[in-house]
Scaffold this motif. Structure first.
Motif, PDB file in Angstrom:
ATOM      1  N   ALA A  44      -6.849  28.393 -49.394  1.00 36.79           N
ATOM      2  CA  ALA A  44      -6.908  28.950 -50.743  1.00 36.79           C
ATOM      3  C   ALA A  44      -5.653  28.598 -51.537  1.00 36.79           C
ATOM      4  N   ARG A  47      -5.711  24.988 -52.645  1.00 37.11           N
ATOM      5  CA  ARG A  47      -6.654  24.767 -53.742  1.00 37.11           C
ATOM      6  C   ARG A  47      -6.148  25.395 -55.039  1.00 37.11           C
ATOM      7  N   ILE A  48      -5.454  26.541 -54.954  1.00 37.45           N
ATOM      8  CA  ILE A  48      -4.940  27.198 -56.156  1.00 37.45           C
ATOM      9  C   ILE A  48      -3.760  26.432 -56.741  1.00 37.45           C
ATOM     10  N   ILE A 173      -0.506  34.535 -51.615  1.00 42.38           N
ATOM     11  CA  ILE A 173      -1.755  34.276 -52.334  1.00 42.38           C
ATOM     12  C   ILE A 173      -1.868  35.197 -53.548  1.00 42.38           C
ATOM     13  N   LEU A 177      -2.159  33.635 -57.335  1.00 43.92           N
ATOM     14  CA  LEU A 177      -3.240  33.973 -58.265  1.00 43.92           C
ATOM     15  C   LEU A 177      -2.682  34.496 -59.586  1.00 43.92           C
TER      16      LEU A 177
END
Length: 485
Positions: A44, A47-48, A173, A177
């Motif tokens: 994740a 990809r972020i 994470i 975000l």
């Protein structure tokens, strides 16, 4: 180090093999759980953030690993090898570790701008400074971690490791975000280190105590300084690739490279690190019986090769499908790097075992000599391939140097201490054959289907089957280790 450790009666203390096996089981369980639990989060984050931000963090991580390689001068390892009661030296070790770590971070803070420019990303200065605070935390927990390792309390270490990994991953994470870019990884790493430190100190035998004995400090530095020097050379050798790639090809290329390197490190983390957390302490208890120590070492070579060689070569053979399936097409340049870093990881796992053996028998000159030669040979070769080639050439030349220069040198050094090359080759032969079967299946599946999941599933099942067969074949080794323990 003249005080001999008196073994407890059998009724009070389980046999060495039992305690080492239990510790190894906990260590492997901790590693596997933490790696599986953070895999999805790592995907994740990649990809972020994308290759650019990931590359900036990779620059800071290279600097952190550099200072962690020598920040406590190698004195904490003396606790594992100390022939007497480790409580004799624990307070002095703790004082030396914290003092040197604080001094190292001060130098890192001041030198961060220069280091960031040298690695091709001046914007990573603040990230380096934040991430570098983990150096002080590492010095603080060096003694508790060594005491846990000495006592084979991998169960407690498992809990602390899991808390460290989960805190770091979830904080990273969440911050990513929220749009914090590379800084999210730095803050998350620091948060995890602090959370784990609290538990390491609470769980360690005798906790964390400070003190200073000048005589013991001199003995510790005499033991630790050669290892610290060796660790610097080890870092320079094992991280030279990231330094040269970042400085010559830029942070984005470094992001691709580090992603592939992280995948290639899976077998190292899952299999090699748990063994290394237990084996040195177990071998140190056999110092009075060198034949038994050599037998245990050769058994470890066979067992470790049986589980790591198929896994490492699977990563190389299925590199395209693995990168595409997990991270997406934007990360596809990393697959050409993983093709070579997979086999290189297999060699590094074996080299680490050799390294630990020479440390236990106190022949640190061999370790230092090998690492220095590795660095001297690799630096010009790696620089030339980065300048005139690219990412895959940089990874290929590392594998060539490790196979053609370092492996023969280690084998010659082992022969000088009574371990011939033939017994090592005999124990690695079947694992190599099993790994070859895995590679053949993975390459065949990649030709007959374009569905990445199918390629990975069939190749993965084949690798697990190979590891199972090899492990069953070596079941007698466990009985041999029991008799040694």
């Amino acid at each position: 180090m003249s005080v001999e450790e008196r073994p407890a009666p059998a009724a009070e203390q389980p046999p060495l093999f039992t305690r080492a096996s239990r510790a190894l089981g906990w260590s492997m369980a901790s590693t596997i759980i933490s790696r599986l639990s953070t895999l999805a989060i790592g995907i994740a984050l990649a990809r972020i953030l994308g290759p650019d931000a990931f590359g900036t963090f990779a620059v800071a991580l290279v600097v952190l690993l550099a200072v962690l390689s020598f920040n406590e001068l190698g004195v904490s390892l003396a606790i594992v090898r100390w022939p007497g009661d480790p409580r004799e030296i624990a307070p002095t070790v703790a004082t030396l570790s914290v003092l040197t770590s604080t001094l190292v971070y001060s130098a890192l803070y001041l030198g961060a701008p220069l280091l960031a420019r040298a690695l091709g990303d001046p914007g990573s200065t603040t990230v380096i400074r934040v991430l570098g605070l983990s150096v002080i935390v590492s010095g603080l927990v060096a003694t508790p971690v060594a005491l846990l390792q000495r006592a084979f309390r991998q169960d407690r270490k498992t809990v602390a490791d899991l808390v460290t990994n989960w805190t770091s991953a979830l904080a990273s994470i969440g911050l990513a975000l929220a749009g914090n870019g590379a800084m999210s990884l730095a803050i998350g790493q620091l948060a995890g280190s602090l959370a784990g430190a609290v538990l390491f100190i609470a769980f360690a035998p005798q906790g964390l105590r400070f003190g200073f004995d000048p005589a013991k400090a001199r003995a510790l530095l005499q033991f630790g300084l050669p290892l610290a020097g060796s660790s610097i050379v080890v870092f320079a050798t094992t991280n030279l690739d990231r330094v040269v790639v970042g400085a010559t090809l830029g942070p984005t290329a470094l992001g691709y490279y580090v992603l592939a390197l992280q995948l290639a490190s899976w077998p190292v983390t899952v299999f090699s690190q748990p063994v290394r957390a237990v084996l040195p302490a177990a071998l140190a208890r056999l110092q009075h019986d060198r034949p038994a120590m050599r037998r245990s070492f050769l058994s470890a070579v066979g067992l470790l090769g049986s589980v790591t060689l198929p896994a490492c070569l699977l990563l190389a053979a299925a590199a395209d499908a693995l990168i595409r399936f997990l991270y997406g097409d934007v990360w596809q340049p990393a697959s050409a790097v993983l093709l070579w870093l997979g086999p290189l990881a297999a060699l590094r796992i074996i080299f680490e075992l050799f390294y630990d053996y020479f440390v236990v028998i106190a022949d640190t000159r061999v370790v230092l000599t090998v690492q220095m030669l590795w660095f001297v040979v690799l630096l010009p070769a790696l620089y030339a391939t980065c300048v005139f080639g690219g990412l895959w050439q940089a990874s290929a030349v590392q594998f060539a140097v490790a196979l053609l220069v370092i492996l023969p040198l280690y084998l010659v050094s082992l022969r000088r201490v009574g371990i011939a090359a033939l017994p090592v080759a005999v124990r690695l032969g079947p694992p190599l054959l099993g790994a070859a079967v895995v590679v053949a299946v993975a390459l065949l599946m990649a030709r007959v289907t374009a569905i990445d999941l199918v390629v990975l599933a069939v190749a993965g099942v084949t690798a697990l089957a190979a590891i199972g067969v090899l492990g069953y074949r070596l079941r007698h080794v466990v009985r041999e280790l029991k008799t040694v323990g």
